[in-house]
Enzyme design. Structure first.
Site, PDB file in Angstrom:
ATOM      1  N   LYS A 198       0.854  -1.184   0.000  1.00  0.00           N
ATOM      2  CA  LYS A 198       0.000   0.000   0.000  1.00  0.00           C
ATOM      3  C   LYS A 198       0.889   1.232   0.000  1.00  0.00           C
ATOM      4  O   LYS A 198       1.674   1.441   0.921  1.00  0.00           O
ATOM      5  CB  LYS A 198      -0.906  -0.010   1.228  1.00  0.00           C
ATOM      6  CG  LYS A 198      -1.782   1.233   1.320  1.00  0.00           C
ATOM      7  CD  LYS A 198      -2.792   1.120   2.441  1.00  0.00           C
ATOM      8  CE  LYS A 198      -3.631   2.378   2.541  1.00  0.00           C
ATOM      9  NZ  LYS A 198      -4.600   2.310   3.636  1.00  0.00           N
ATOM     10  N   LYS A 252      -2.324  -1.960  -3.720  1.00  0.00           N
ATOM     11  CA  LYS A 252      -3.153  -0.766  -3.803  1.00  0.00           C
ATOM     12  C   LYS A 252      -2.293   0.470  -3.929  1.00  0.00           C
ATOM     13  O   LYS A 252      -1.293   0.546  -3.223  1.00  0.00           O
ATOM     14  CB  LYS A 252      -3.984  -0.756  -2.524  1.00  0.00           C
ATOM     15  CG  LYS A 252      -4.617   0.541  -2.153  1.00  0.00           C
ATOM     16  CD  LYS A 252      -5.328   0.377  -0.858  1.00  0.00           C
ATOM     17  CE  LYS A 252      -6.006   1.703  -0.589  1.00  0.00           C
ATOM     18  NZ  LYS A 252      -6.355   1.901   0.743  1.00  0.00           N
TER      19      LYS A 252
END
Ligand code: PBG
Length: 328
Positions: A198, A252
């Site tokens: 992330k 992500k």
């Protein structure tokens, strides 16, 4: 003049042939719809920076879920914002808090018809908007103090009935601590859907409006990844999460990291998810509202490319739109 003897266009001659050789398809069952719940409102509220997406009061949550189910979506990711925020994120561990109530409500009503992912983070709950907590007087996010809060939060969410908790705060060791906490409670069937890779990304802006996070005191760069690092760091994050007990790992944002999706898919054996985040949603919606791009076309193409890169699961705000289009 020499004419080509290799003619790839043969396989593009008509739509039946194109479909015959299309080796990838969009799997509706692999799509996850994020849903926002907001305490203290009486009717669904528009999220200005995400046209078409709403924050729901608890009373409307089940009908929102039902709409997803009708379209063929089997999994939702719940994000809830409490009215009361404090520096400790206390509402995250309130059994009667908005997120726990939401999980309970949906699981009681729909049982095994729906898979519920519960966000396990503190940013929706803290007054300073960070994903973790600080020691008094400092603005530094304390990793290990935060882990203690995550462990308590995981137990609450597991008891509320979440199928998976989704630790998204990027604290070191979060997956291991959460696994141990769940097991201690006997919640051995509650899985971990880990935000493993992330990045500190500018693409989360609209999400912060959706969950009313006003990030006081800077950014998340001391805990989320730096996109200038090489892919080795991301692989390490994934290996570490798998070793600590992640059932599913996630990358992500999506569009800026498809190289990582492809590399990770080759290296790990657990299911791989990828999150097409709020900024990616809003860019597509805004450009199509201006008439500059074709909305349906770009949605399908973008989500297809995430599956093609190797994702088994795609979390996207377009999930129910796509499902409706494919089924209807
Ligand atoms: C943290 C969290 C964020 C998102 C999902 N979980 C925000 C952040 O890290 O700042 C972003 C998702 C999106 O932009 O759609 N709880």
């Amino acid at each position: 003049m020499t004419f080509p003897n290799k003619r790839p266009r043969r396989l593009r001659k008509n739509s039946k042939i194109r479909s015959l050789v299309a080796s990838n398809s969009l799997r509706v069952e692999g799509l996850v719809q994020p849903i926002f719940i907001r305490e203290g409102i009486n009717e669904p509220q528009k999220i200005e920076s995400m046209p078409g997406i709403f924050a729901y009061p608890l009373e409307d949550l089940c009908s929102a879920v039902e709409m997803c189910l009708k379209k063929g979506i089997g999994t939702v990711a719940l994000f809830a914002t409490p009215e009361k925020k404090d520096s400790f994120g206390s509402e995250a561990t309130n059994e009667e808090g908005i997120l726990n109530k939401s999980v309970k409500l949906v699981k009681d009503k729909f049982q095994e018809d729906i898979v519920v992912l519960a966000d396990l983070c503190l940013d929706e709950f803290t007054s300073h908007g960070h994903c973790g907590i600080t020691r008094d007087g400092s603005s530094k996010i304390d990793n290990d103090l935060t882990l203690v809060r995550y462990a308590e939060t995981a137990k609450c969410l597991g008891r509320s009935g979440a199928d998976f908790v989704a630790p998204s705060g990027m604290m070191d060791g979060q997956v291991g601590v959460v696994r141990a906490a769940l097991d201690e409670e006997g919640l051995i069937d509650c899985g971990i859907f880990a935000y493993s890779v992330k990045f500190a990304s500018s693409l989360y802006g609209p999400f912060r409006e959706a969950v009313s996070v006003d990030l006081k005191g800077g950014n998340r760069s001391t805990y989320q990844q730096d996109f200038r690092r090489s892919w080795h760091e991301s692989l390490d994050e994934v290996y570490e999460d798998v070793a600590q007990g992640a059932d599913i790992v996630m990358v992500k944002p999506a569009s800026t990291n498809l190289d990582l999706v492809a590399r990770i898919r080759e290296k790990v054996n657990v299911p791989l998810a990828c999150y097409q985040v709020s900024g990616e949603y809003s860019m597509i919606v805004a450009a199509s509202e201006k008439g500059w791009i074709d909305r349906e076309g770009v949605i399908i193409e973008s989500v297809h490319s995430i599956f093609r890169a190797g994702a088994d699961i795609v979390v996207t705000y377009f999930a129910s739109d796509i499902a409706e289009g494919l089924n209807g």
